[in-house]
Design a protein around this motif. Structure first.
Motif, PDB file in Angstrom:
ATOM      1  N   ARG B  26     -11.438 -17.726   0.023  1.00 38.75           N
ATOM      2  CA  ARG B  26     -10.757 -16.842  -0.920  1.00 38.75           C
ATOM      3  C   ARG B  26     -11.712 -16.391  -2.019  1.00 38.75           C
ATOM      4  NH1 ARG B  26      -8.177 -16.364  -5.598  1.00 38.75           N
ATOM      5  NH2 ARG B  26      -6.266 -15.111  -5.637  1.00 38.75           N
ATOM      6  N   VAL B  29     -13.800 -13.563  -0.674  1.00 39.40           N
ATOM      7  CA  VAL B  29     -13.003 -12.326  -0.583  1.00 39.40           C
ATOM      8  C   VAL B  29     -12.810 -11.729  -1.972  1.00 39.40           C
ATOM      9  CG1 VAL B  29     -10.772 -11.353   0.064  1.00 39.40           C
ATOM     10  CG2 VAL B  29     -11.829 -13.088   1.519  1.00 39.40           C
ATOM     11  N   ARG B  49      -6.239   1.050  -4.068  1.00 41.38           N
ATOM     12  CA  ARG B  49      -5.381  -0.132  -3.990  1.00 41.38           C
ATOM     13  C   ARG B  49      -5.826  -0.936  -2.759  1.00 41.38           C
ATOM     14  NH1 ARG B  49      -4.986   1.919  -8.129  1.00 41.38           N
ATOM     15  NH2 ARG B  49      -3.155   2.862  -9.140  1.00 41.38           N
ATOM     16  N   PHE B  50      -5.675  -2.243  -2.848  1.00 41.06           N
ATOM     17  CA  PHE B  50      -6.220  -3.119  -1.800  1.00 41.06           C
ATOM     18  C   PHE B  50      -5.141  -4.037  -1.224  1.00 41.06           C
ATOM     19  CE2 PHE B  50      -9.860  -3.075  -5.061  1.00 41.06           C
ATOM     20  CZ  PHE B  50     -10.402  -1.897  -4.553  1.00 41.06           C
ATOM     21  N   LEU B  51      -5.266  -4.277   0.069  1.00 39.70           N
ATOM     22  CA  LEU B  51      -4.415  -5.278   0.732  1.00 39.70           C
ATOM     23  C   LEU B  51      -5.316  -6.163   1.580  1.00 39.70           C
ATOM     24  CD1 LEU B  51      -1.327  -6.048   1.329  1.00 39.70           C
ATOM     25  CD2 LEU B  51      -1.720  -4.877   3.502  1.00 39.70           C
ATOM     26  N   VAL B  52      -5.155  -7.465   1.434  1.00 42.79           N
ATOM     27  CA  VAL B  52      -5.959  -8.434   2.185  1.00 42.79           C
ATOM     28  C   VAL B  52      -5.096  -9.059   3.271  1.00 42.79           C
ATOM     29  CG1 VAL B  52      -7.165 -10.650   2.044  1.00 42.79           C
ATOM     30  CG2 VAL B  52      -7.490  -8.920   0.247  1.00 42.79           C
ATOM     31  N   ARG B  59       0.198  -9.512  10.748  1.00 44.09           N
ATOM     32  CA  ARG B  59      -0.148  -8.104  10.543  1.00 44.09           C
ATOM     33  C   ARG B  59      -1.535  -7.763  11.083  1.00 44.09           C
ATOM     34  NH1 ARG B  59       1.291  -7.732   4.237  1.00 44.09           N
ATOM     35  NH2 ARG B  59      -0.008  -9.599   4.333  1.00 44.09           N
ATOM     36  N   VAL B 124      -8.174   5.420  10.434  1.00 44.95           N
ATOM     37  CA  VAL B 124      -7.552   6.351   9.489  1.00 44.95           C
ATOM     38  C   VAL B 124      -6.838   7.486  10.232  1.00 44.95           C
ATOM     39  CG1 VAL B 124      -8.070   8.022   7.665  1.00 44.95           C
ATOM     40  CG2 VAL B 124      -9.124   5.757   7.624  1.00 44.95           C
ATOM     41  N   LEU B 140       0.917   5.734  -0.351  1.00 43.66           N
ATOM     42  CA  LEU B 140      -0.433   5.214  -0.119  1.00 43.66           C
ATOM     43  C   LEU B 140      -1.089   5.949   1.040  1.00 43.66           C
ATOM     44  CD1 LEU B 140       0.345   1.417  -0.520  1.00 43.66           C
ATOM     45  CD2 LEU B 140      -0.909   2.878  -2.132  1.00 43.66           C
ATOM     46  N   LEU B 142      -4.232   5.598   3.608  1.00 38.00           N
ATOM     47  CA  LEU B 142      -5.264   4.676   4.093  1.00 38.00           C
ATOM     48  C   LEU B 142      -6.636   5.342   4.035  1.00 38.00           C
ATOM     49  CD1 LEU B 142      -5.825   1.872   5.401  1.00 38.00           C
ATOM     50  CD2 LEU B 142      -5.689   3.018   7.619  1.00 38.00           C
ATOM     51  N   GLN B 143      -7.605   4.617   3.482  1.00 37.89           N
ATOM     52  CA  GLN B 143      -8.983   5.119   3.398  1.00 37.89           C
ATOM     53  C   GLN B 143      -9.895   4.476   4.435  1.00 37.89           C
ATOM     54  OE1 GLN B 143     -10.093   7.637   1.002  1.00 37.89           O
ATOM     55  NE2 GLN B 143      -7.919   7.791   1.468  1.00 37.89           N
ATOM     56  N   ALA B 144      -9.678   3.208   4.678  1.00 41.80           N
ATOM     57  CA  ALA B 144     -10.517   2.470   5.638  1.00 41.80           C
ATOM     58  C   ALA B 144      -9.987   1.058   5.724  1.00 41.80           C
ATOM     59  CB  ALA B 144     -11.968   2.437   5.186  1.00 41.80           C
TER      60      ALA B 144
END
Lengths: 170, 170
Positions: B26, B29, B49-52, B59, B124, B140, B142-144
């Motif tokens: 963690r 990250v 914005r970020f999602l881990v 997921r 993407v 949102l 998605l960028q990558a």
């Protein structure tokens, strides 16, 4: 992660808009350009093209006249103009992202060389005029101008807290 | 510029698509996310914005099913999904550029921590489906997706010569 020079550079780099009268050497400019060259791009298409304007080049004043940040442009020792070659692009979003990666590499490289730099984006609003003023082909799309010099200020900036950027805890 | 760790990282970072079974902590990250957070953006709007997604999260398979690089996604220890908040953007080109700067910061940070990472852009093309699969709001974009892990390959890549990128000698 104390003592990690890459993380430190990312954390402490700042936009520098005031420069001394000292020059930047060709070797330093080349190191900054090389950093841009090694950015990633989708399908490795590398659609970016660069133009360097050194102090004393009359094109510096021409570029300065096309942005409200002309005073920054005029005081810079060197300008690096970053373009995309429209004939080499494949996805507007991904090509613009890769231009951003190029520019960020250049800013980090400048910081690591104790140079000051700022990413000038407002000038892109008159990108077509910049291309014409520089007598370049209209297949080029201006991405940004990086003003480069020896720093005459410390610079400061803030960011949102990481928690405000996370879509959920991790 | 021998011995400049920032220039070295920029020069030697490679896309890593094969990972060992080892985890990424963690703390690591978080260091990568922090690097992204310090990217520049136009007007400092920070629209990212970020999602881990950590290994074991169902997921991960959902994301893997939405790209032809699913085998890379499935083997990653951690995924960092990077989005733009459409409510925070101000110029598509400049916001996509800043997303590129975020992603490049993250890739350099991963490299500096001896992690392997790859910028997945093809996904993407199905960005809206990713947003829905992750049950995120449609504000949102998605960028990558960055796949992250302990490297199990060296990676290799080439670039055009600098002279091929320069619009004139400098």
């Amino acid at each position: 992660m104390p003592g990690n020079p890459v993380l430190d550079a990312i954390r402490h780099r700042r936009s520098i808009r005031k420069f001394t009268d000292q020059d930047v050497s060709r070797r330093e400019v080349k190191a900054v350009l090389e950093a841009g060259r090694w950015a990633p791009s989708g399908l490795n298409n590398q659609p970016w093209r660069f133009l360097v304007i050194r102090r004393g080049d009359p094109r510096q004043a021409a570029v300065a006249g096309l942005t409200k940040y002309g005073h920054v442009v005029e005081r810079a020792a060197t300008l690096i103009c970053v373009f995309l070659d429209k004939d080499a692009v494949y996805s507007p979003m991904k090509d613009h992202q890769s231009a951003g990666a190029v520019i960020q590499n250049m800013l980090l490289a400048a910081h690591s060389l104790d140079l000051g730099a700022v990413w000038l984006g407002e000038i892109v609003n008159r990108g077509d005029e910049v291309v014409r003023a520089l007598d370049l082909p209209d297949t080029l799309e201006l991405q940004a101008v990086i003003a480069l010099g020896r720093p005459d200020q410390k610079g400061s900036s803030k960011r949102k807290e990481l928690g405000d950027l996370m879509l959920e805890d991790f």
